[in-house]
Design a protein around this motif. Structure first.
Motif, PDB file in Angstrom:
ATOM      1  N   ASP A  32       5.868 -10.338   1.669  1.00 40.98           N
ATOM      2  CA  ASP A  32       7.538  -9.940   2.009  1.00 40.98           C
ATOM      3  C   ASP A  32       7.507  -8.302   1.512  1.00 40.98           C
ATOM      4  N   TYR A  33       6.757  -7.731   0.862  1.00 44.20           N
ATOM      5  CA  TYR A  33       6.689  -6.154   0.424  1.00 44.20           C
ATOM      6  C   TYR A  33       6.197  -5.564   1.882  1.00 44.20           C
ATOM      7  N   VAL A  34       5.170  -5.880   2.484  1.00 45.10           N
ATOM      8  CA  VAL A  34       4.731  -5.424   3.461  1.00 45.10           C
ATOM      9  C   VAL A  34       5.455  -5.364   4.733  1.00 45.10           C
ATOM     10  N   GLN A  35       6.169  -6.433   4.601  1.00 43.15           N
ATOM     11  CA  GLN A  35       7.352  -6.614   5.824  1.00 43.15           C
ATOM     12  C   GLN A  35       8.379  -5.438   5.774  1.00 43.15           C
ATOM     13  N   ASP A  54     -10.323 -10.957  -4.687  1.00 47.23           N
ATOM     14  CA  ASP A  54     -10.625 -10.495  -5.944  1.00 47.23           C
ATOM     15  C   ASP A  54      -9.879  -9.200  -6.387  1.00 47.23           C
ATOM     16  N   THR A  55      -9.234  -8.829  -5.283  1.00 48.45           N
ATOM     17  CA  THR A  55      -8.214  -7.804  -5.203  1.00 48.45           C
ATOM     18  C   THR A  55      -7.428  -7.935  -4.299  1.00 48.45           C
ATOM     19  N   ALA A  56      -6.247  -6.716  -4.183  1.00 45.47           N
ATOM     20  CA  ALA A  56      -5.350  -7.221  -3.224  1.00 45.47           C
ATOM     21  C   ALA A  56      -5.046  -5.798  -2.449  1.00 45.47           C
ATOM     22  N   THR A  57      -5.090  -5.774  -0.952  1.00 44.48           N
ATOM     23  CA  THR A  57      -4.968  -4.733  -0.187  1.00 44.48           C
ATOM     24  C   THR A  57      -3.796  -5.181   1.021  1.00 44.48           C
ATOM     25  N   ALA A  58      -3.299  -4.039   1.600  1.00 41.23           N
ATOM     26  CA  ALA A  58      -2.530  -3.988   2.643  1.00 41.23           C
ATOM     27  C   ALA A  58      -2.675  -2.939   3.761  1.00 41.23           C
ATOM     28  N   TYR A  59      -2.597  -2.891   4.911  1.00 40.28           N
ATOM     29  CA  TYR A  59      -2.878  -1.988   5.877  1.00 40.28           C
ATOM     30  C   TYR A  59      -1.733  -2.038   6.895  1.00 40.28           C
TER      31      TYR A  59
END
Length: 153
Positions: A32-35, A54-59
Motif C-alpha cells: 500500500d505504501y509503495v502504491q 529477511d529484509t524489506a525492500t522496494a524499487y
C-alpha cells in the motif's frame, strides 16, 4: 504486478496453516505504501516492485533523469535499514551513485518522497544521515506507520 513474499508454512502444522507473522503484515503495508509513493512521484504501479524476506525492500523505476546525469535512468529504492534513496541506475559492478536520501523518518509521507525526487532531478544533493536498522521484531510497528502514510488503503 509488484512481487511480495509468499506465506510461510511451519513444519509442525504440516504446511496446512499459514503463519501470519510480521513479514506478512509488513508485506501488505509495504504494498500500500509503495502504491501511494508511486502515485506521488508519477510512477505507474507496473514500474514498482517490493519484497519482504529477511529484509524489506522496494524499487520504483523513475521516468525522469537528473540534470547531472542526463544519459542515465534514475531509481527510487526503499529498504528497512536505509529508507528512501534516489540513485542513478548503475551497471553490474559499478559503484552506486546516490543523489539524495532523507534524514530522519524511515517512512516519510509520500509528498516528502516526491520532493526528494524533484530535488535530485533538479541537481540538488540531499544526503541525510543513515537511518537505524529495523529488526524483524519491529516490523509490526513499521507496518503500522506505513498504513498511516498510505491512508489505510
Amino acid at each position: 504486478m509488484p512481487a511480495q513474499a509468499g506465506p510461510e508454512r511451519s513444519a509442525e502444522d504440516g504446511g496446512d496453516v499459514v503463519k501470519h507473522d510480521g513479514a506478512h503484515v509488513l508485506a501488505d503495508a509495504l504494498a500500500d505504501y509503495v502504491q501511494v509513493v508511486a502515485e506521488a512521484v508519477g510512477v505507474s504501479i507496473e514500474g514498482t516492485s517490493f519484497e519482504v524476506t529477511d529484509t524489506a525492500t522496494a524499487y520504483l523505476a523513475l521516468g525522469n533523469r537528473a540534470e547531472a546525469h542526463p544519459d542515465r535512468d534514475l531509481m527510487l529504492v526503499w529498504s528497512a535499514p536505509s529508507g528512501w534513496v534516489v540513485s542513478v541506475e548503475t551497471r553490474p559492478g559499478e559503484e552506486p551513485v546516490v543523489l539524495s536520501r532523507p534524514a530522519g523518518d524511515l517512512v516519510p509521507a509520500p509528498e516528502v518522497v516526491a520532493e526528494l525526487v524533484a530535488e535530485a532531478v533538479a541537481g540538488g544533493v540531499g544526503v541525510g544521515r543513515p537511518l537505524a536498522l529495523v529488526r524483524e521484531a519491529d516490523w509490526a510497528g513499521l507496518a503500522r506507520r506505513m498504513r498511516r502514510r498510505a491512508g489505510s488503503r
